[in-house]
Write an enzyme that holds these catalytic residues in place. Structure first.
Site, PDB file in Angstrom:
ATOM      1  N   SER A 116      38.591  98.391  29.653  1.00 49.39           N
ATOM      2  CA  SER A 116      38.981  99.647  28.991  1.00 49.39           C
ATOM      3  C   SER A 116      39.880 100.495  29.883  1.00 49.39           C
ATOM      4  O   SER A 116      39.739 100.490  31.112  1.00 49.39           O
ATOM      5  CB  SER A 116      37.712 100.435  28.662  1.00 49.39           C
ATOM      6  N   TYR A 140      44.652 102.755  25.965  1.00 56.31           N
ATOM      7  CA  TYR A 140      44.775 103.987  25.200  1.00 56.31           C
ATOM      8  C   TYR A 140      46.169 104.503  25.532  1.00 56.31           C
ATOM      9  O   TYR A 140      46.419 104.937  26.661  1.00 56.31           O
ATOM     10  CB  TYR A 140      43.697 105.002  25.597  1.00 56.31           C
ATOM     11  N   THR A 166      44.529 100.005  21.350  1.00 60.02           N
ATOM     12  CA  THR A 166      43.550 100.511  20.377  1.00 60.02           C
ATOM     13  C   THR A 166      44.257 101.512  19.474  1.00 60.02           C
ATOM     14  O   THR A 166      44.722 102.555  19.940  1.00 60.02           O
ATOM     15  CB  THR A 166      42.356 101.153  21.112  1.00 60.02           C
ATOM     16  N   LYS A 248      44.045  96.562  18.235  1.00 61.13           N
ATOM     17  CA  LYS A 248      42.595  96.647  17.973  1.00 61.13           C
ATOM     18  C   LYS A 248      42.329  97.837  17.049  1.00 61.13           C
ATOM     19  O   LYS A 248      42.751  98.959  17.332  1.00 61.13           O
ATOM     20  CB  LYS A 248      41.846  96.832  19.295  1.00 61.13           C
ATOM     21  N   HIS A 272      35.636 100.089  15.695  1.00 63.29           N
ATOM     22  CA  HIS A 272      35.230 100.740  16.938  1.00 63.29           C
ATOM     23  C   HIS A 272      33.700 100.890  16.990  1.00 63.29           C
ATOM     24  O   HIS A 272      33.166 101.849  17.530  1.00 63.29           O
ATOM     25  CB  HIS A 272      35.902 102.127  17.029  1.00 63.29           C
ATOM     26  N   ARG A 327      28.043  96.846  22.213  1.00 63.09           N
ATOM     27  CA  ARG A 327      26.778  97.427  22.679  1.00 63.09           C
ATOM     28  C   ARG A 327      25.818  96.417  23.309  1.00 63.09           C
ATOM     29  O   ARG A 327      25.156  96.764  24.304  1.00 63.09           O
ATOM     30  CB  ARG A 327      26.090  98.170  21.536  1.00 63.09           C
TER      31      ARG A 327
END
Ligand code: FMN
Length: 376
Positions: A116, A140, A166, A248, A272, A327
Site C-alpha cells: 500500500s 494512491y 486504486t 483496483k 475496497h 482482512r
C-alpha cells in the site's frame, strides 16, 4: 512449500470468526474497529460475504487429484498461490512489525504482495523483506503529480513489477465507526513512511517532519487523494513508467471496457472490502459482468469478502485470473505477527487444496470449465 508440508503445520482449529476474535483480543477497540468495519451502514461489507452463498460448485469425480496445482499466471508471471495479499495500509497499527512481518511470511510461501502507498514502513524496506517474492505497488494517486511520479519511480527501482492504481478512493468513504471513535491512523502516526521519506514530499514542507510533525501530517492529508483524477490522466503515468498498470476498484462493466480503451493492463474487481461506497454492489455480483465485458483481453482479479478456500475457487470459476485477500491476513498479523500470517497461509492453502480435491479438480486452472459453478 509443498501442500503436504503445509498440512503438517496446521494448528488444531481454524475458523475465520475465531481468527477475528483472536485479533480483537490483541488490539485496542479503535484499531480493531478500524480494520473490521465498513463504511456507512455496512450494507456492502455484509453483501460481500453473503454473495458467496448464491454460487454453488458442481463437482465431477474419478479424476486423479492426488496432487493439486494451485499456481496461476497473471501478466506473464506465474504465482505459486492463487491469492495475492491485498494492499492494506497502516499495518503498524495491527502489529509493531506491520508490513515487514507480512512480507517475511509472504517470502516463505511465495505469496505475491501488493504494498500500500500508506504503509508504516517504506516501500523499499518492504521490498528488502520480500527478497525475490513477486510484488506490486498500490498507488494512491496524489494531488501532487510530482510526488505520484516519485512513488512510481521508487517502486520501479525497488523491484515492484506492476502499479495498482486504486480508483475507488477519490475521497475516503464515510466510515462511521472511525468517526465515532475519532480514530484516524495517519494522525496516530501510521502510514506515513513513503511520504516522510520522499524527497519530493519533503521539498514541499517549510520545516521537515522531524521539526514540525503536525504541519507534515496536514500536508499529507491535503494531498493523499485526488478527486479531480480522470481517465485522461492515465496517459501521464504511462509516460513515467514502463510497468503494467492495473486498476483496483472496478465494479461497473463500462469501467472495464474503458480500462481496455485506455490501454490499462488489468483490473481488480473490488469494492475496497465494503469500506468505500456503502450500498455498492457486492464484488462477487459485479464479477461475471466484468468478466464478460473484458472477454479475455486483460486479466481480471478480484477481492472483497474472501474468507475460505471455496470462496477462492468460486471466484476463479467465475472467470477471475486471481484473487486478493485483505482482512484475513491482517487478523493473522494482529494475532501473532509473522507466525500468525503464516498460520493463515497454512489454513487457506490447505482449504483451497482440499476444495479442489473434493471437487475432482487437480488444478485451479481447470475451474473455469463450463458447468462447475452455478447460481442458485
Ligand atoms: C484496514 C484496511 C486498510 C486498507 N487499506 C487499503 C489501502 O491502503 N489501499 C487500497 O487500495 N486498499 C486498501 N484496503 C482494501 C483492501 O485492499 C481490499 O480491497 C479489501 O480488504 C478486500 O476485502 P476483504 O478485507 O474482505 O478481503 C484496506 C482494507 C482494510 C481492511
Amino acid at each position: 512449500m509443498s501442500n503436504e508440508a503445509v498440512k503438517s503445520k496446521l494448528s488444531p482449529t481454524y475458523h475465520y470468526k475465531d481468527l477475528e476474535k483472536q485479533a480483537q483480543k490483541k488490539l485496542t477497540h479503535e484499531v480493531f474497529t478500524y480494520i473490521q468495519s465498513g463504511s456507512g451502514n455496512e450494507e456492502t461489507l455484509r453483501a460481500n460475504e453473503e454473495a458467496f452463498k448464491k454460487y454453488k460448485l458442481v463437482p465431477e469425480f474419478l479424476h486423479d487429484v492426488s496432487k493439486c496445482d494451485l499456481s496461476i499466471s497473471v501478466l506473464g508471471q506465474t504465482f505459486q498461490t492463487p491469492f495475492l495479499l491485498a494492499p492494506v495500509g497502516h499495518l503498524g497499527a495491527a502489529h509493531p512489525e506491520g508490513e515487514l512481518a507480512v512480507a517475511r511470511a509472504a517470502k516463505g510461501y511465495q505469496v505475491p504482495y501488493v504494498a500500500s502507498t500508506v504503509s508504516t514502513y517504506t516501500l523499499e524496506e518492504i521490498a528488502d523483506a520480500l527478497g525475490d517474492t513477486p510484488r506490486w505497488f498500490q498507488l494512491y494517486w496524489s494531488k501532487d503529480s510530482e510526488l505520484t511520479v516519485s512513488f512510481v519511480q521508487r517502486a520501479e527501482k525497488a523491484g515492484y513489477s506492476a502499479i495498482v492504481i486504486t480508483i475507488d478512493t477519490p475521497a475516503l468513504g464515510f466510515r462511521e465507526a472511525n468517526l465515532t471513535n475519532q480514530f484516524f491512523p495517519v494522525r496516530e502516526g501510521y502510514g506515513l513512511a513513503n511520504y516522510f521519506q520522499d524527497p519530493i514530499f519533503r521539498s514541499r514542507l517549510n520545516e521537515s517532519p522531524e521539526e514540525n510533525w503536525d504541519a507534515a501530517i496536514d500536508e499529507l492529508v491535503k494531498i493523499t487523494f485526488h478527486p479531480k483524477l480522470t481517465w485522461n490522466d492515465l496517459a501521464f503515468l504511462r509516460k513515467h513508467t514502463n510497468l503494467p498498470i492495473i486498476l483496483k476498484g472496478v465494479l461497473h462493466p463500462k469501467d472495464s471496457i474503458r480500462a481496455i480503451e485506455y490501454m490499462v493492463d488489468g483490473v481488480i474487481v473490488s469494492n475496497h472490502g465494503g469500506r468505500q461506497l456503502d450500498g455498492a454492489v457486492a464484488s462477487l455480483d459485479a464479477l461475471p459482468k466484468v468478466v464478460e465485458a473484458v472477454n479475455g483481453k486483460i486479466p481480471v482479479l478480484f477481492d472483497s469478502g474472501i474468507r475460505r478456500g471455496p470462496d477462492v475457487v468460486k471466484v476463479i470459476s467465475l472467470g477471475a485470473d486471481a484473487v486478493l485477500i485483505g482482512r484475513p491476513y491482517v487478523y493473522g498479523l494482529a494475532h501473532n505477527g509473522q507466525d500468525g500470517v503464516e498460520e493463515l497461509f497454512n489454513h487457506l492453502l490447505t482449504d483451497i487444496d482440499t476444495t479442489l480435491a473434493t471437487a475432482g479438480k487437480s488444478s485451479i486452472r481447470t475451474c473455469q470449465l463450463p458447468g462447475f459453478v452455478n447460481i442458485r
